[in-house]
Design a protein around this motif. Structure first.
Motif, PDB file in Angstrom:
ATOM      1  N   TYR A  48      -1.412   0.652  -2.181  1.00  0.00           N
ATOM      2  CA  TYR A  48      -0.340  -0.304  -2.454  1.00  0.00           C
ATOM      3  C   TYR A  48       1.019   0.385  -2.376  1.00  0.00           C
ATOM      4  CZ  TYR A  48       2.519  -3.784  -4.882  1.00  0.00           C
ATOM      5  OH  TYR A  48       3.513  -4.684  -5.213  1.00  0.00           O
ATOM      6  N   ARG A  49       1.103   1.580  -2.955  1.00  0.00           N
ATOM      7  CA  ARG A  49       2.378   2.304  -2.922  1.00  0.00           C
ATOM      8  C   ARG A  49       2.769   2.668  -1.504  1.00  0.00           C
ATOM      9  NH1 ARG A  49       0.396   5.983  -8.004  1.00  0.00           N
ATOM     10  NH2 ARG A  49       1.132   4.618  -9.694  1.00  0.00           N
ATOM     11  N   ARG A  50       1.805   3.097  -0.703  1.00  0.00           N
ATOM     12  CA  ARG A  50       2.128   3.419   0.690  1.00  0.00           C
ATOM     13  C   ARG A  50       2.599   2.186   1.437  1.00  0.00           C
ATOM     14  NH1 ARG A  50      -2.552   6.641   0.302  1.00  0.00           N
ATOM     15  NH2 ARG A  50      -3.795   4.976   1.276  1.00  0.00           N
ATOM     16  N   GLN A  51       1.918   1.082   1.212  1.00  0.00           N
ATOM     17  CA  GLN A  51       2.265  -0.156   1.914  1.00  0.00           C
ATOM     18  C   GLN A  51       3.685  -0.603   1.594  1.00  0.00           C
ATOM     19  OE1 GLN A  51       0.534  -4.132   0.730  1.00  0.00           O
ATOM     20  NE2 GLN A  51      -0.507  -3.896   2.710  1.00  0.00           N
ATOM     21  N   HIS A  52       4.122  -0.387   0.363  1.00  0.00           N
ATOM     22  CA  HIS A  52       5.439  -0.856  -0.078  1.00  0.00           C
ATOM     23  C   HIS A  52       6.462   0.274  -0.218  1.00  0.00           C
ATOM     24  CE1 HIS A  52       4.062  -4.970  -0.830  1.00  0.00           C
ATOM     25  NE2 HIS A  52       2.954  -4.437  -1.291  1.00  0.00           N
ATOM     26  N   GLU A  53       6.140   1.430   0.340  1.00  0.00           N
ATOM     27  CA  GLU A  53       7.062   2.576   0.335  1.00  0.00           C
ATOM     28  C   GLU A  53       7.500   2.952  -1.086  1.00  0.00           C
ATOM     29  OE1 GLU A  53       9.634   2.882   4.161  1.00  0.00           O
ATOM     30  OE2 GLU A  53       9.751   0.790   3.535  1.00  0.00           O
TER      31      GLU A  53
END
Length: 557
Positions: free
Chosen positions: A75-80
């Motif tokens: 999730y963090r990677r997807q939303h930077e």
């Protein structure tokens, strides 16, 4: 076939939260219904099938749990999202993950929100652990609710006496942002019976003081006015246990650091502190290190360099001063009728002049530091409602104004730096929408060419060859202005001569005038003198609360 209901939660007052497959739905039902009755029907709301019954008067997505199906790291990677700190909790990817009380979830549902924004998703679980936070995210990212909703939970936990003083304090750089924060606090805190008072300059103190006397849970304030009322001994900050610095970079940029430190000196050391900022320069890092204890840092996007919102299409146009007015009219005529547009000028005089010239054709209105609070409120209301769809402004409106449907920003004059440029154009492209920004660039702006090119490339925007030439020469165009267009409807651009006489120096005049937004020296209370010596040096005793203040005065770089 409708999907099976896996989770059902009654939020009260007719609001239900149900899980259908991998989606969460908020439904308002005015009365108890037989969900399997013969009058019910299946309604396709792609990508869902819903069982829709008579009497259901509203329904909307609260958010796909496709996000919650992701691991926290995914999730963090997807939303930077990047986080720094000890044992950072995973993000809340849906509203049901938050565990917020039903009355608060009802307010969220009624407001039509679909899912937490990235800054909310990651900052909420940290804030609910009573930990300090530094959150770095662009404007329009949903940061206001990022700190307000945990603030409401904090109020329920501590149960202080509002007549003895507020429990939550939010510091804001401008009165416009302060009043918007108050409006959100009132809107979402209504069902929780939370009282909020707003303190800002340019308005009589009497009504604000009477609100304080009646008792309040939350104070939203500009630093100058709050300092005035502190000096009058009309407010006590001894109960503050939840402190928020919103747009911290802007407050420091406006010279509020001494006032902030003076205010913090009146706040108990045993508190939770949350700092929200759009940029992360060394001055902000310094005050964060001084005021926060073992904070979790939450970054949305790249904070090591200034980045413009990629949802905004940027057009930089190099042109002569005499061409600017004609070009503005061309841009305005190309927009849909009543589309909201903000035009930024660098001086109050030009702001008024341009607004007068555009009023007849485009219903323009002006806002700047010489306007009274009543005039400002009227103009902003006219703009919000669309009666005056063109707002001509100085940088008073560059930060804080949260008007979600602004279609276009025009920089009639280039600002004093690329940071202000990013914040200006950030008035459009908010909350997932797209927008356009037109910037007139001239010979006298050549010193900003290289930084502007870096921003344009970072946001995947076209860079005009004239701008590249200015950067390569390290100087101006030698008086030779050229036209350049980056897309349909764009013709040329640039800017003319500008007087910065309305902008005071960082260490300029002393006395404060909170009604003057025209320059960086506005609202300064003795900024030309020595800095506040009461700096907060903090240590941690393992509980996350201990602060040992430094008694020795220090100077700032």
């Amino acid at each position: 076939m409708p999907q099976r209901i896996l989770l059902f939660q009654n939020l009260g007052k007719g609001w239900l939260m149900v899980r259908l497959g991998t989606y969460t739905i908020g439904i308002k039902i005015p009365m108890l219904l037989n969900m399997s009755g013969p009058q019910c029907q299946t309604v396709q709301l792609k990508p869902l099938s819903l069982l829709w019954c008579p009497g259901v008067i509203a329904a909307g997505l609260l958010g796909s749990s496709a996000g919650s199906a992701l691991s926290p790291d995914a999730y963090r990677r997807q939303h930077e999202i990047t986080v720094t700190g000890d044992s950072v909790p995973p993000p809340f990817t849906s509203f049901e993950d938050t565990g917020f009380p039903s009355e608060l979830l009802r307010e969220v549902l009624a407001a039509g929100f679909t899912s937490p924004t990235p800054i909310q998703a990651q900052s909420w679980p940290v804030a609910l652990q009573s930990r300090d936070i530094v959150a770095i995210a662009k404007t329009g990212s949903g940061k206001t609710l990022g700190y307000l909703l945990p603030g409401f939970i904090h109020l329920q936990r501590v149960q202080r006496n509002r007549h003895m003083g507020p429990t939550v304090l939010v510091l804001s750089p401008t009165r416009e942002l302060a009043t918007q924060i108050q409006a959100e606090a009132v809107k979402f805190g209504r069902s929780s019976k939370i009282q909020c008072t707003c303190l800002y300059g340019g308005a009589p103190k009497g009504p604000q003081l009477r609100e304080l006397e009646r008792g309040t849970d939350i104070v939203v304030a500009t630093p100058g006015r709050l300092n005035d009322i502190l000096e009058m001994r009309k407010i006590s900050l001894s109960q503050i246990s939840y402190l928020v610095l919103d747009e911290a970079d802007r407050m420091l940029d406006m010279g509020f650091e001494p006032q902030i430190r003076k205010i913090v000196k009146e706040v108990p050391a045993r508190r939770q502190t949350l700092m929200y900022t759009a940029t992360w320069p060394k001055e902000v890092r310094k005050i964060a290190a001084d005021l926060l204890v073992n904070p979790v840092q939450v970054n949305i996007g790249n904070v090591n360099e200034l980045v413009a919102n990629k949802s905004i299409t940027q057009f930089v146009e190099v042109l002569a001063p005499t061409e600017k007015h004609r070009r503005v009219e061309q841009i305005l005529r190309s927009q849909e009728q009543r589309a909201k547009v903000i035009i930024f000028c660098s001086t109050k005089r030009m702001c008024d002049q341009l607004a007068r010239n555009l009023t007849r054709q485009f219903s323009a209105a002006a806002i700047h530091g010489d306007k009274s609070q009543g005039e400002r409120d009227y103009v902003l209301n006219q703009f919000r409602t669309g009666r005056s769809p063109v707002l001509v402004a100085t940088d008073v409106a560059a930060r804080g104004l949260d008007i979600k449907d602004i279609r276009v920003v025009i920089n009639y004059d280039f600002p004093t730096g690329v940071e202000d440029y990013v914040h200006r154009i950030g008035r459009t492209g908010r909350a997932g929408a797209t927008g356009e920004a037109y910037t007139f660039f001239g010979d006298q702006d050549a010193k900003h060419a290289s930084d502007l090119i870096k921003l344009l490339k970072g946001a995947n925007q076209l860079v005009p060859t004239e701008l590249q030439g200015m950067a390569a020469r390290g100087g101006g165009m030698g008086g030779k202005f050229k036209r350049w267009g980056s897309g349909p409807g764009s013709g040329f651009g640039g800017r003319g001569g500008r007087s910065d006489s309305n902008f005071g120096g960082r260490g300029g005049r002393g006395g404060r005038s909170e009604s003057s937004f025209g320059g960086r020296s506005s609202w300064n209370s003795g900024r030309g003198g020595g800095r506040d010596s009461n700096r907060g040096g903090y240590g941690n005793n393992g509980s996350g609360w201990s602060r040992a203040r430094s008694r020795s005065p220090e100077r700032f770089n």
